[in-house]
Enzyme design. Structure first.
Site, short mmCIF file in Angstrom:
data_model
loop_
_atom_site.label_atom_id
_atom_site.label_comp_id
_atom_site.label_asym_id
_atom_site.label_seq_id
_atom_site.Cartn_x
_atom_site.Cartn_y
_atom_site.Cartn_z
N LEU A 267 0.84 -1.20 0.00
CA LEU A 267 0.00 0.00 0.00
C LEU A 267 0.88 1.25 0.00
O LEU A 267 0.69 2.17 -0.81
CB LEU A 267 -0.92 -0.02 1.23
CG LEU A 267 -1.78 1.22 1.50
CD1 LEU A 267 -2.83 1.39 0.40
CD2 LEU A 267 -2.48 1.12 2.86
N GLY B 210 -5.62 -6.04 10.73
CA GLY B 210 -4.16 -6.06 10.89
C GLY B 210 -3.73 -5.46 12.21
O GLY B 210 -2.78 -5.91 12.83
N GLN C 260 16.72 -1.30 31.30
CA GLN C 260 17.12 -0.62 32.54
C GLN C 260 17.33 -1.62 33.67
O GLN C 260 18.28 -1.50 34.43
CB GLN C 260 16.03 0.42 32.92
CG GLN C 260 16.51 1.47 33.89
CD GLN C 260 17.55 2.39 33.27
OE1 GLN C 260 17.65 2.51 32.05
NE2 GLN C 260 18.36 3.02 34.12
N GLU D 84 1.37 -0.14 10.11
CA GLU D 84 -0.08 -0.38 10.13
C GLU D 84 -0.80 0.74 10.90
O GLU D 84 -1.72 0.50 11.68
CB GLU D 84 -0.40 -1.78 10.66
CG GLU D 84 0.18 -2.83 9.72
CD GLU D 84 -0.37 -4.23 9.87
OE1 GLU D 84 -1.54 -4.37 10.26
OE2 GLU D 84 0.36 -5.17 9.55
#
Lengths: 381, 259
Positions: A125, A242, A336, A363
């Site tokens: 896309l 998605g 950390q 997405e």
């Protein structure tokens, strides 16, 4: 309200976890280092039924529900985010739209082999000038008899080089603006379909991200998915699904890093005690656990709404937003907790940190998710 | 060829085992249950025999409380055709002989050509059942099986068992009992289709009465369970390196008696 998985969903989780721990985790660091696409394990995911989970058995799938998909995705992503994105794209962005919008002939030819793992598919896309602004498509498909002639460029195509077919969004009628966008399924090896470049990435290094170039590429009209002009509708509905997949991936990245941090906090000693005894470390672990659980519930809710055939777009956007922000925060804190050892490759958490970043971007960026959520709150206003 | 696979559900290998207050069982709260790994080799081998011969039936059997159904369902997801659950409170205190009698009764009813066990369950490591069941049935039994091949006519089996430094290959007539050793095969993962299909397969519930047996009081019972004493902490020998080496050698020789 039920928040417990069914026995079947638990079995799917157990299977995905066992597969991920035994087959995926041991190679995750190496394929990340070498930026190597894990063909062998992807094929095995296909054989297990993970590549087309929600597709009905008549087309080679397993007919599982979206909740099962989330559960399996989380387990795979806990071990390796690259495997998870390959899974997500094939399931949500290739198989689902081809099943939903494809003709019977297209389903047999362009779906079945992609469900079984024989082939994988991708979704093209994004263009250089069309990312968040996805409707600004310039790839052109001009009808010439029983073919379209395609010219244009797509970028950041996940699994692009390894795929046997791509959903390619093209302008078939410029006069119609984004109403003139259509989807062509273009198979690899079609003359004029070139893959000039594979990107070097910060994370998800074992998933290949490719650029596509189309030069007078002739695509049979029989490969058009749905009617002309249906492109944006197909894109938006695929991306809604998605987002559940990416939320689950982000959740898995966060949970995987968290598990490593907990194990390290039990083991590593400072000032005479395991570092998990220090309140500052406990604080980080408690925050991580809470956010991860919240992300899991949001993601499962979006999936459950989808399974109930209710509107789930906003819930999916919330899940994707929250899970990806959680992934970034949790992987940062996991490093950390590890201190200097977290910054070097021996301890894996640095890979989770690099992999997490993309979940805030692809997405639909976190900013786009907020836009989607806000629009649903305010209606058309 | 019909193959029966008796399985046991056991605590996950990662379980932190705690002895229960009565010191006769382990604390079962919070345990994740799995199929005993040796039994998975048995299920896998049964499925492979069926696939190789192109026909047959694989029946998983287990004796235990309701939770055992999950383990049976996992066998069905792997590919077993159906399952039998001997679920009767009368077996709550069953010792191995009582369990063997129940399984022998199931086998008599089902009349398979082969019963494949794991060589032992990984919880109590008794390893008694395959031999006891074979004895009750009057069948030959072979333990620690690493490979097998059934004759084309289905009348006999050749099976290799692990012995110190090698393989001992036996021939036995069928029906017979096998007990699987690690290395026999690599158990498959259940596929998604297998998992989705498992709920459509039959799990038959049987009581003692259905098997025509009345469990007798166990002849064997646990008197007491004890946790292992915690491992003593390691010892760091500091100071001058020459002195430290001398002390290390002395400790290894005189205290640990390792050298």
């Amino acid at each position: 309200m039920h928040v417990e998985l069914t026995e079947e969903q638990e079995m799917i989780r157990a299977m995905a976890r066992e597969f991920a721990d035994k087959e995926v985790r041991p190679i995750a660091a190496e394929i990340d280092r070498d930026a190597r696409f894990p063909r062998e394990t992807v094929r095995r995911m296909g054989a297990l039924g993970l590549l087309g989970m929600t597709i009905p058995p008549a087309y080679g799938g397993s007919g599982a529900d979206a909740v099962s998909y989330v559960v399996a995705m989380e387990e795979i992503a806990k071990a390796c985010a690259s495997h998870a994105v390959i899974l997500s794209v094939n399931n949500s962005l290739y198989c689902e739209p081809v099943y939903k919008y494809g003709s019977e002939e297209q389903r047999q030819r362009l779906l079945v082999p992609f469900v079984t793992g024989e082939k994988i598919g991708c979704f093209a896309l994004t263009e250089p000038q069309a990312g968040s602004d996805a409707t600004n498509q310039t790839t052109l498909a001009v009808r010439a008899g029983d073919h379209y002639v395609v010219n244009g460029r797509k970028v950041f195509v996940t699994s692009g080089r390894e795929s046997s077919a791509a959903l390619v969004f093209c302008q078939t009628d410029r006069g119609q603006g984004h109403g003139g966008i259509s989807v062509l399924i273009i198979e690899s090896g079609t003359p004029g379909f070139l893959v000039p470049k594979v990107e070097e990435k910060l994370g998800l290094r074992a998933s290949d991200t490719a650029e596509f170039l189309f030069e007078d590429c002739r695509v049979p009209v029989a490969n058009r998915l749905g009617d002309e002009g249906l492109g944006i509708k197909i894109a938006m509905s695929s991306l809604d699904s998605g987002r559940i997949g990416i939320a689950a991936q982000a959740l898995g990245i966060a949970a995987g890093a968290y598990e490593l941090a907990v194990a390290y906090a039990r083991e590593r000693r400072s000032f005479g005690v395991p570092i998990g005894q220090h309140q500052m470390v406990q604080w980080m672990l408690a925050d991580m656990a809470t956010a991860i659980d919240a992300a899991r519930l949001l993601t499962l809710r979006a999936a459950a709404l989808k399974d109930a055939k209710k509107p789930f777009g906003t819930a999916a956007a919330m899940a994707k937003l929250f899970a990806s922000e959680t992934a970034m925060k949790a992987t940062t804190d996991a490093i950390q907790v590890h201190g200097g050892y977290g910054y070097i490759k021996d301890f894996q958490v640095e890979r989770y940190f690099r992999d997490a970043k993309i979940t805030q971007i692809y997405e639909g960026t976190s900013q786009i998710q907020k836009l989607v959520i806000a629009r649903s709150l305010l209606g058309g206003a | 060829m019909k193959i029966l696979v008796p399985i046991k559900q056991v605590p996950d290998t990662a379980t932190q085992v705690r002895v229960a207050a009565d010191a006769r069982a382990i604390e079962s709260a919070g345990i994740t249950w799995i199929i005993s790994p040796y039994d998975e080799f048995a299920v896998e081998e049964a499925l492979r025999i069926k696939e190789k011969r192109g026909q047959g039936e694989v029946v998983a059997v287990s004796l235990g409380p309701d939770r055992v159904k999950e383990a049976l369902r996992s066998c069905l997801a792997m590919g077993a055709d159906r399952a039998i659950h001997v679920n009767d409170p009368a077996f709550a205190d069953a010792d191995t002989l009582t369990t063997a009698r129940a399984l022998a009764a199931v086998i008599k009813q089902e009349a398979p050509q082969l019963a494949i066990f794991g060589r032992q369950a990984i919880d109590d490591d008794m390893g008694a059942l395959p031999a006891q069941v074979a004895e009750l049935l009057g069948w030959p039994s072979l333990y620690w099986i690493m490979e097998e091949a059934i004759a084309a006519d289905g009348a006999s089996i050749r099976a290799g068992r692990q012995v110190e430094g090698g393989l001992e290959v036996f021939e036995a007539s069928l029906p017979c009992v096998l007990a699987a050793q690690k290395g026999l095969n690599e158990p498959r993962y259940p596929t998604l289709k297998g998992i989705m299909g498992a709920k459509k397969k039959e799990i038959k519930d049987l009581k003692a009465a259905d098997l025509g047996i009345a469990p007798e009081p166990p002849q064997l019972s646990v008197a007491r369970l004890e946790s292992l004493p915690p491992r003593p902490p390691g010892r760091v020998i500091g100071g001058d390196v020459h002195e430290a080496v001398r002390e290390l050698v002395r400790a290894l020789r005189e205290e640990a008696k390792a050298i």
